[in-house]
Design an enzyme around this catalytic site. Structure first.
Site, PDB file in Angstrom:
ATOM      1  CD  GLU A  93       7.810  -0.244   7.761  1.00  0.00           C
ATOM      2  OE1 GLU A  93       6.858  -0.950   7.362  1.00  0.00           O
ATOM      3  OE2 GLU A  93       8.049   0.889   7.313  1.00  0.00           O
ATOM      4  CG  ASP A 107      -0.352   0.057   2.519  1.00  0.00           C
ATOM      5  OD1 ASP A 107       0.884  -0.068   2.598  1.00  0.00           O
ATOM      6  OD2 ASP A 107      -1.080   0.235   3.525  1.00  0.00           O
ATOM      7  CB  SER A 108       4.580   1.698  -0.122  1.00  0.00           C
ATOM      8  OG  SER A 108       4.760   0.510  -0.860  1.00  0.00           O
ATOM      9  CE  LYS A 126       2.933  -5.695   4.000  1.00  0.00           C
ATOM     10  NZ  LYS A 126       2.330  -4.667   4.862  1.00  0.00           N
ATOM     11  CG  ASP A 139       0.244  -4.044   2.129  1.00  0.00           C
ATOM     12  OD1 ASP A 139      -0.109  -4.699   3.125  1.00  0.00           O
ATOM     13  OD2 ASP A 139       1.037  -3.080   2.183  1.00  0.00           O
TER      14      ASP A 139
HETATM   15  O1  KIV Z   1       3.434  -1.136   1.684  1.00  0.00           O
HETATM   16  C1  KIV Z   1       4.599  -1.547   1.709  1.00  0.00           C
HETATM   17  O2  KIV Z   1       5.389  -1.312   0.798  1.00  0.00           O
HETATM   18  C2  KIV Z   1       5.023  -2.294   2.879  1.00  0.00           C
HETATM   19  C3  KIV Z   1       6.476  -2.586   3.018  1.00  0.00           C
HETATM   20  C4  KIV Z   1       7.160  -1.400   3.576  1.00  0.00           C
HETATM   21  C5  KIV Z   1       6.737  -3.782   3.843  1.00  0.00           C
HETATM   22  O3  KIV Z   1       4.222  -2.621   3.703  1.00  0.00           O
END
Ligand code: KIV
Length: 295
Positions: A198, A60-61, A129, A99
């Site tokens: 993290e 979700d980044s 995730k 995610d």
């Molecule tokens: O959203 C993402 O990219 C993440 C990573 C930082 C693990 O959750």
């Protein structure tokens, strides 16, 4: 694009076995680090799959590094699925993890299960995730019981940025460290196949990794984790707004892009582009015939 390039890529892709949650477990047992990166589009997913990455996270980044938001909160299920499908078209061997975005799993276990299922049915993902520890145990259990592999995420959980008071390291006091260890054990017991740690102290991440049987994937958590993940736009130097302390830049694509765009603008301005080799010819005979037609 030449056909040689296509056939090389295809044979490389075909020669690699699909990475599964079992591969993750075996790698932990053998002490071989698991590699994971984020991707949000087809060409990037294809490039990292061909390079031999174990796992790709459609993180979700996306909200920050692709869509330009301040944090990860605004990204929706529909946007995540749109990018998940592009990644799934590009990567054939890596274990693909979708995610769960903010508010797609916090309201109820039923909603969490339904949205997790959408990542597999509509997004082409192999696993999902989600962020959080004991407060997510019921959701993790329900999703895992439905046959969907779940990766946990502890420590700095960006969807709780307001509650945490910013993007800051976690687990730095004895009591916070103990709570993190307990959360990791609770997620393992609830059926998670792996978990991201993290921005936690390296010695704590190593301790947790040794005291649970599922693989830990670290980001800003030292080498004692069973694997590593980075946000690809950080690794490539594509995201210029800020760079977390734990990132190593393997390229500076922001600068490379800037250079290429400036050169293009200058060359078009100076009429140096397009050059002869970029233009389409017409025979003199046809040209003369055309001129007669339009007279
Ligand atoms: O959203 C993402 O990219 C993440 C990573 C930082 C693990 O959750």
């Amino acid at each position: 694009m030449s056909t040689t390039t296509i056939s090389t890529n295809t044979s490389q892709r075909d020669s690699r076995k699909k990475v599964t949650t079992l591969t993750f477990r075996q790698k932990k047992e053998r002490g071989e680090p698991i590699t994971m990166l984020t991707a949000y589009d087809y060409p990037t997913a294809m490039a990292m799959d061909n390079a031999g990455i174990d796992s790709i996270l459609v993180g979700d980044s996306l909200a920050m590094v692709v869509l330009g938001y301040e944090n990860t909160l605004p990204v929706t299920m529909e946007e995540m699925l749109h990018h998940a499908r592009a990644v799934a078209r590009g990567a054939k061997s890596a274990l693909l993890v979708g995610d769960m975005p903010f508010m797609s799993y916090q309201v109820s276990v039923e909603e969490a299960l339904r949205n997790a299922g959408r990542f597999l049915q509509q997004g082409g993902m192999d696993a999902i995730k989600l962020e959080g520890g004991r407060e997510r145990a019921d959701a993790v259990r329900a999703i895992a019981n439905a046959g969907i592999p779940v990766m946990g995420h502890l420590g700095l959980t960006p969807q709780s940025v307001h509650q945490l008071g910013g993007f800051r390291a976690q687990g730095k006091t004895a009591s916070a460290a103990k709570r993190l260890l307990e959360d990791a054990q609770i997620l393992e017991e609830a059926g998670a196949f792996s978990l991201v740690l993290e921005a936690v102290p390296a010695k704590l991440a190593e301790y947790i990794s040794k005291h649970i049987s599922i693989p830990t994937i670290g980001i800003g958590a030292g080498t004692g984790c069973d694997g590593q993940v980075l946000v690809t736009h950080d690794l490539l130097g594509l995201f210029d707004r800020f760079t977390p302390k734990f990132v190593r830049k393997y390229a500076n694509l922001h600068e490379t892009m800037n250079h290429a765009f400036t050169e293009y603008i200058n060359e078009v301005g100076a009429k140096h582009f397009p050059a002869v080799e970029h233009t389409i010819e017409m025979s003199e005979e046809e040209w003369e015939a055309f001129q007669k037609e339009v007279k």
